[in-house]
Design a protein around this motif. Structure first.
Motif, short mmCIF file in Angstrom:
data_model
loop_
_atom_site.label_atom_id
_atom_site.label_comp_id
_atom_site.label_asym_id
_atom_site.label_seq_id
_atom_site.Cartn_x
_atom_site.Cartn_y
_atom_site.Cartn_z
N SER A 559 41.35 9.90 54.19
CA SER A 559 40.42 10.96 54.58
C SER A 559 41.14 12.00 55.43
O SER A 559 42.18 11.71 56.04
CB SER A 559 39.26 10.38 55.39
OG SER A 559 38.45 9.57 54.58
N HIS A 560 40.56 13.19 55.45
CA HIS A 560 41.09 14.26 56.29
C HIS A 560 39.91 14.96 56.94
O HIS A 560 39.04 15.48 56.24
CB HIS A 560 41.91 15.25 55.46
CG HIS A 560 43.05 14.59 54.76
ND1 HIS A 560 44.22 14.28 55.40
CD2 HIS A 560 43.19 14.15 53.50
CE1 HIS A 560 45.04 13.68 54.55
NE2 HIS A 560 44.43 13.58 53.38
N GLY A 561 39.89 14.96 58.26
CA GLY A 561 38.82 15.64 58.97
C GLY A 561 39.28 17.04 59.37
O GLY A 561 40.47 17.27 59.58
N CYS A 562 38.33 17.97 59.45
CA CYS A 562 38.67 19.31 59.91
C CYS A 562 37.41 20.11 60.16
O CYS A 562 36.36 19.82 59.59
CB CYS A 562 39.55 20.03 58.88
SG CYS A 562 38.86 20.07 57.22
N PRO A 563 37.52 21.13 61.01
CA PRO A 563 36.47 22.12 61.12
C PRO A 563 36.75 23.20 60.08
O PRO A 563 37.83 23.21 59.48
CB PRO A 563 36.67 22.67 62.53
CG PRO A 563 38.15 22.56 62.75
CD PRO A 563 38.62 21.37 61.96
N PRO A 564 35.84 24.15 59.85
CA PRO A 564 36.21 25.30 59.03
C PRO A 564 37.28 26.09 59.79
O PRO A 564 37.35 26.02 61.02
CB PRO A 564 34.90 26.10 58.93
CG PRO A 564 34.09 25.67 60.11
CD PRO A 564 34.48 24.24 60.38
N ALA A 565 38.12 26.81 59.06
CA ALA A 565 39.16 27.59 59.74
C ALA A 565 39.44 28.85 58.95
O ALA A 565 39.12 28.94 57.75
CB ALA A 565 40.43 26.74 59.90
N ARG A 566 40.07 29.84 59.63
CA ARG A 566 40.31 31.13 58.98
C ARG A 566 41.81 31.39 58.83
O ARG A 566 42.58 31.12 59.76
CB ARG A 566 39.67 32.24 59.81
CG ARG A 566 39.57 33.55 59.05
CD ARG A 566 38.76 34.56 59.83
NE ARG A 566 39.58 35.14 60.91
CZ ARG A 566 39.30 36.32 61.47
NH1 ARG A 566 38.24 37.02 61.08
NH2 ARG A 566 40.06 36.79 62.43
N PHE A 567 42.20 31.93 57.69
CA PHE A 567 43.61 32.15 57.35
C PHE A 567 43.76 33.49 56.64
O PHE A 567 42.78 34.18 56.36
CB PHE A 567 44.10 31.05 56.39
CG PHE A 567 43.88 29.65 56.87
CD1 PHE A 567 44.86 29.00 57.61
CD2 PHE A 567 42.68 28.97 56.61
CE1 PHE A 567 44.66 27.70 58.07
CE2 PHE A 567 42.47 27.68 57.07
CZ PHE A 567 43.46 27.04 57.79
N MET A 568 45.03 33.84 56.32
CA MET A 568 45.34 34.93 55.40
C MET A 568 46.03 34.29 54.19
O MET A 568 46.88 33.41 54.37
CB MET A 568 46.32 35.94 56.01
CG MET A 568 45.76 36.86 57.06
SD MET A 568 44.58 38.04 56.40
CE MET A 568 45.69 39.22 55.61
N ALA A 569 45.67 34.74 52.99
CA ALA A 569 46.34 34.21 51.80
C ALA A 569 46.20 35.20 50.65
O ALA A 569 45.41 36.14 50.73
CB ALA A 569 45.75 32.87 51.41
N ASN A 570 46.97 34.95 49.63
CA ASN A 570 46.90 35.78 48.42
C ASN A 570 45.78 35.25 47.53
O ASN A 570 45.84 34.10 47.07
CB ASN A 570 48.25 35.73 47.71
CG ASN A 570 48.32 36.72 46.58
OD1 ASN A 570 47.65 37.76 46.61
ND2 ASN A 570 49.12 36.42 45.57
#
Lengths: 578, 441
Positions: A559-570
């Motif tokens: 499993s992988h836990g995380c909050p939502p997050a913001r990035f830059m991508a193509n």
């Protein structure tokens, strides 16, 4: 034709079953839809008008998960369930495991372990309005691993007679001796194991309802009802749904004096709706429910039947949604999408055996060099990632690993700086460590234990942001939920991921759904661009039962836990790409 | 030795005599396999595994269930059948349940090799030592995997079906990487027989190509003419073969669906040189003559002269549509020419040579577009010659491009990294789309 592809989340049937829990966006709009008659809702969904209101309802995170699973992990495994081991067939064969280890020790093995595993599954599959399969399976056997003169030998059999176990032990010992000679011939140093204190005990992964206590009829009826509910949505022509429960009953005996008996229950529900249109073609939408270390209570808590119409609507919506404006843009990823990006771009390259070149023929190596710990900056200050085998609900959560090492939690990325590997007992010394971090796992009884991924999770931010905060702060971007197509190179630089739902974000609001898209980036660029992460209230677990590695290929559950997050991508328009 | 035909018959009888339902079906696989891994110039993990699997499907009044186990004593077998029947009683009726297959005939295929069946730790060590020593001589790092197996499979039912097949499999892969970490190549062997297994030859092939791939130049992504080696062709064609379902096409949820209804069967969709077929009886590349459910695997032409002739169909759907039922085949062959890889390269003015692809995944089902990356040797071709090694690239493109924008075909070979029997030629294809570059070596 099936091609072998390693170091991957496997594709195929298992994948279809790993969908996950309801996306934030779905909840945001459920509010409107529930207030409207079906036909009007469908018209609005199809025309895209529904979402143009751009209203976001920051509703409670009522998303089903095992108790404790929504918080980052505690550092010690959750309290063992009180029941589950009585009548275990594995315990009844404990004497055989001791025989194997004694036999190996007598033959001068420096180390030996015997793993008896009973792997049981129960599954129901539904297609449209019919139950296409009801199944159950049990696979029981023993694997014996020995270290003789600095070389490994392993043999496994499903014949649990004493003669067969002795024969397997003998075969492992002979093979290890041949291996030791080969090591000497090619000038390889002997393999050495980091010590591990003897462990004795039992641990049962927490559950409330044993899936084996629910009849196949009740399971089939629930899944059938969910499938039918999605099928009733106008425009949805086909559905698939299913649930698989897996019970891993495992006894490990080692020459260190370790004897531990553990039981794991894992649930994997799935629901997919496919809309077909004579002119627009077809589109599918998977429910985003994650597989989970839990009992049947997890499946009922998902309310698959209640969620089904929305899954159907969003399948139809995909057919009508406009194409994305391609290019380098802001990207907000829901936990239901981001977990897999963590898995592929952080989870795999931090496996020490990969970085050292031991997986070079198949899974590949790593962009992270063996001496990079404490030196390589691979993300922004917002990025802190921990490895954890104690996380409630985590598919890789355990009491002890398959070498008898206690479950642990440690930091792998500290505010953007890479600091920690994943190791086993034969790897610890490679980086000057005195002890293993406890990541050995062998699939069933027949897989040789080796380094496998623990739960690897992105920590929430201290600002306490919600998904809405991330969207409100974004002038131009896209919001992605759920798992779609995924692919990454063999050193984990270049990746491309798609999703299940896609939303255009303008001036701080979601303005409408988008047709299929994918985002592409280089791992370090991507994590360095991370400038906002959600708070503890937005943290969710995703995961897979099909984490593939090794030759012959073995499957790990993680499993992988995380909050939502913001990035830059193509951002790429995959509807247009050909 | 895994189960012989007569032993398999006894096992089937032991299971079926426990049945109280009229419709009980059984599939047994008995496997012995062994392997040895190596990396960084040394052996790593190894193992020998023996494993039996008994699947029992019980059906009555449209209800059916399948139970799988590996207890082989009389009580264990009785319990297995009893569980399958009890579980079937709980299953909702399935309107698509087909009657048992009953007596069928299928081809007998010789797919075993005595030497392959006898492989063990000592033989593995010998082949791996040869690979390690050869790589050391060439000054490159080596990693690889040697695997062998013997399997017996039997499928039977109470209505008279009895299908038995035994096979052996030997495979070895060897990846060589240059010591500066800028070059990499992989070589492989896959066969039912052990006779051609040569660790030194594989390591030498991979080492020489790894050295040639050193210090790659970066090229811009974009559309290129590509020369795809057989493993790269097999990687992409797998998306084509996976999509070949008649039902999905008829139901409008596949690329093979015809707009407005029906499937594209019968249409000339591809370059007239494209012929793709399956043939379990091929003497050099044998495969199972029956499917998991016991249906025979005949020789089938899927595409002939560019025309789509057939799709796979489950029994229920075939019956409903009045077409032959066709299981997913156990082998794939694509016709080629006698041209060598060098001949193909010589005819390319500017293009890219791809040794293999990696992490291939479906990207868009509607257009049958896939994604993945090149790996282990990618080269720029200029003026009919390999000009320079280049960095790896991500593609977003379709197997349909291979079949429609075909420029030339070479001599078919078995793709060594594919799990199944896949025998395809190297291909030259126009306008293949690379989307981005990767720093991976």
């Amino acid at each position: 034709m099936r091609t072998r592809d390693g170091d991957t989340i496997a594709r195929g049937r298992r994948i279809e079953k790993d969908a996950w829990a309801a996306p934030d966006a779905r909840r945001h709009f459920a509010y409107h839809r529930d207030a409207m008659p079906t036909s009007r809702r469908q018209f609005l969904a199809a025309s895209g008008l529904l979402t143009s209101a751009g209203l976001l309802v920051p509703g409670p995170a009522a998303w089903a998960m095992p108790r404790g699973a929504k918080a980052p992990a505690p550092g010690t495994p959750p309290k063992s369930a009180a029941s589950g081991l009585s009548g275990s067939p594995v315990a009844a064969h404990a004497a055989l495991a001791r025989v194997a280890v004694e036999e190996a020790t007598k033959a001068k093995a420096a180390y030996a372990d015997a793993r008896i595993v009973q792997w049981s599954t129960e599954g129901v599959d539904v297609r449209d309005e019919r139950v296409s399969g009801v199944s159950s399976s049990t696979d029981t056997g023993i694997g014996v691993r020995v270290l003789v003169d600095g070389a490994w030998g392993f043999a496994a059999t499903d014949d649990l007679s004493e003669a067969a176990v002795r024969a397997a032990t003998k075969r492992a010992l002979e093979a290890a001796k041949i291996g030791a000679k080969l090591r000497a011939d090619v000038g390889a140093p002997p393999i050495e194991l980091a010590p591990a204190p003897a462990a004795k005990g039992t641990w049962v992964a927490p559950f409330e309802v044993d899936p084996r206590s629910i009849s196949a009829r009740d399971k089939a009826e629930l899944i059938l009802e969910a499938s039918q509910a999605a099928l009733r949505v106008q425009g949805v022509k086909h559905t698939r749904a299913g649930v698989e429960s897996i019970v891993e009953d495992k006894l490990l005996v080692t020459s260190d004096g370790t004897e531990v008996h553990q039981l794991f229950m894992r649930m994997s529900p799935s629901l997919t709706a496919t809309a077909v249109h004579p002119r627009l073609g077809f589109a599918s939408r998977d429910h985003e429910a994650a597989p989970m270390l839990a009992g049947w209570e997890y499946v009922t808590s998902l309310d698959l039947v209640g969620a089904a119409p929305e899954i159907g609507h969003e399948a139809v919506q995909k057919l009508h949604a406009p194409a994305v404006k391609a290019g380098r843009r802001r990207l907000i990823l829901a936990p239901s999408n981001l977990w897999l990006t963590i898995h592929e771009s952080i989870g795999h390259p931090t496996e020490l055996d990969r970085a050292m070149g031991f997986e070079a023929d198949f899974a590949g190596t790593s962009f992270i060099g063996p001496d990079a710990a404490g030196k390589l900056r691979l993300g922004s200050k917002k990025v802190t990632i921990v490895a954890d085998r104690t996380q409630p609900g985590g598919l890789a959560t355990t009491g002890w690993d398959d070498e008898g090492v206690t479950a642990q939690r440690w930091t792998m990325v500290d505010e953007g700086l890479f600091v920690g590997w994943q190791t086993t007992r034969d790897q610890a010394a490679w980086i000057g460590d005195k002890a293993s971090l406890g990541t050995a796992y062998g699939q069933k009884y027949s897989g040789v234990a080796f380094q496998r991924m623990p739960n690897v999770s992105l920590q929430p931010g201290s600002e306490g942001y919600t998904t809405e905060d991330l969207i409100n702060a974004t002038d131009d971007g896209v919001y992605v939920t759920g798992r779609g197509s995924w692919s990454i190179d063999h050193q984990r630089y270049n990746f491309q991921f798609s999703g299940q739902t896609f939303w255009e974000v303008k001036h701080g609001r979601i303005v409408g759904p988008l047709r299929d898209l994918a985002y592409q980036a280089n791992t370090v660029d991507f994590w360095t661009s991370c400038d906002m992460v959600g708070g503890a209230g937005t943290y969710r677990l995703g995961g897979s039962l099909g984490d593939g590695k090794g030759q012959p290929g073995q499957s790990n559950s993680v499993s992988h836990g995380c909050p939502p997050a913001r990035f830059m991508a193509n951002i790429i328009d995959t509807g247009a790409s050909k | 030795m895994t189960l012989s035909r007569s032993q398999a018959k006894k096992w089937v009888d032991r299971v079926l005599t426990q049945a109280s339902f009229g419709d009980v079906r059984v599939r047994i696989t008995d496997e012995r396999r062994g392997h040895l891994r190596f990396a960084k110039g040394q052996p790593t993990t190894e193992g020998d595994v023996e494993r039996l699997e008994i699947h029992v499907t019980a059906a009555k009044d449209g209800r059916h269930a399948t139970v799988t186990g590996n207890r082989t004593d009389d009580a264990g077998l009785a319990a297995l059948v009893e569980q399958a029947e009890a579980l079937a009683e709980l299953a909702p009726p399935d309107p698509e349940l087909m009657p048992p297959l009953g007596k069928t005939t299928h081809a007998t295929v010789k797919a075993t090799d005595g030497a392959a069946a006898r492989l063990g730790a000592a033989e593995r060590a010998k082949a791996v030592a040869a690979a390690i020593t050869t790589a050391k001589d060439k000054g490159v790092d080596v990693a690889g995997f040697l695997s062998h197996a013997e399997t017996s499979t039997v499928v039977a039912d109470r209505a008279g079906l009895f299908a038995f097949h035994q096979d052996t499999r030997v495979s070895m892969t060897t990846t060589c990487r240059t010591s500066d970490g800028t070059g990499s190549a992989r070589a492989g062997y896959a066969s039912f027989a052990a006779g051609g297994l040569d660790g030194a030859a594989l390591a030498e092939d991979a080492a020489l190509r790894a050295l040639k791939s050193k210090n790659p130049k970066k090229v811009d992504p974009g559309r290129y003419t590509v020369v795809l080696m057989p493993d790269a062709v097999a990687d992409l064609l797998s998306f084509f073969s996976m999509a070949l379902g008649q039902r999905a096409a008829d139901e409008g949820r596949s690329w093979f669906a015809k707009p407005g209804g029906g499937s594209k069967v019968g249409e000339s969709l591809f370059d007239p040189r494209v012929t793709i077929f399956s043939d379990p009886k091929n003497a050099k590349y044998p495969s199972s003559p029956f499917a998991r459910d016991g249906r025979p695997q005949p020789r089938v032409e899927w595409v002939k002269g560019g025309r789509l002739l057939s799709l796979t169909a489950e029994r229920y759907w075939a019956d409903k549509q009045g077409i032959p039922s066709r299981p997913r085949p156990s082998s794939w062959f694509m016709e080629g020419t006698s041209a060598s890889l060098d001949d193909l390269i010589a005819d390319v003015d500017k293009g890219i040579l791809v040794s293999r692809f990696w992490y291939n995944r479906m990207l868009a089902r509607r257009s049958l577009t896939a994604t993945g990356l090149t790996r282990d040797g990618t080269f720029l071709i200029e003026g009919g010659r390999i000009a320079t090694p280049i960095g790896n690239l991500r593609y977003n493109d379709s197997p349909l491009t291979l079949l429609t924008k075909l420029q030339a075909l070479g001599t078919p070979e078995r793709a060594a990294f594919a799990g199944d029997v896949v025998v395809v030629p190297p291909l030259v294809v126009r306008d293949f789309n690379f989307e981005s570059t990767s720093d991976a070596i």
